[in-house]
Write a protein that holds these residues in place. Structure first.
Motif, short mmCIF file in Angstrom:
data_model
loop_
_atom_site.label_atom_id
_atom_site.label_comp_id
_atom_site.label_asym_id
_atom_site.label_seq_id
_atom_site.Cartn_x
_atom_site.Cartn_y
_atom_site.Cartn_z
N GLN A 150 9.45 -83.95 -100.48
CA GLN A 150 10.54 -83.02 -100.77
C GLN A 150 11.79 -83.40 -99.98
O GLN A 150 12.91 -83.38 -100.52
N PRO B 32 0.76 -77.78 -108.02
CA PRO B 32 0.86 -77.89 -106.57
C PRO B 32 2.23 -78.44 -106.17
O PRO B 32 2.84 -79.24 -106.88
N GLN B 33 2.70 -77.95 -105.03
CA GLN B 33 3.99 -78.38 -104.52
C GLN B 33 3.86 -79.77 -103.89
O GLN B 33 2.85 -80.10 -103.29
N ALA B 34 4.91 -80.57 -104.02
CA ALA B 34 4.92 -81.91 -103.43
C ALA B 34 4.84 -81.80 -101.91
O ALA B 34 5.32 -80.82 -101.34
N HIS C 114 2.61 -76.62 -95.11
CA HIS C 114 1.83 -75.70 -95.94
C HIS C 114 1.71 -74.35 -95.26
O HIS C 114 1.91 -74.24 -94.05
#
Length: 74
Positions: free
Chosen positions: A10, A3-5, A44
């Protein structure tokens, strides 16, 4: 795929890279923007906005964040 931060993480990570410091050495992002809202509204693919942006100042930079979750740091 990992999963992306969150978007707020970021952003702080990128500014710390630009400054050549560790992220914890920067002022808290929460002091200038509601990070929870930032992550929910822009962070998101299912964000509620189809267009739009937000601009704020953080750590001496002007940050522009658009509806796709991409940001520009000046």
């Amino acid at each position: 795929m990992a999963p992306q931060a969150p978007l707020s993480i970021q952003l702080v990570t990128e500014i710390s890279r630009l400054e050549g410091v560790e992220p914890f050495e920067l002022p808290p992002l929460e002091d200038c923007v509601d990070t929870e809202s930032l992550d929910k509204l822009f962070g998101h693919p299912n964000a509620p906005f189809h267009e739009g942006s937000v601009r704020f100042h953080y750590a001496g930079y002007e940050v522009t964040l658009n509806h796709t979750g991409e940001f520009e740091i000046n």
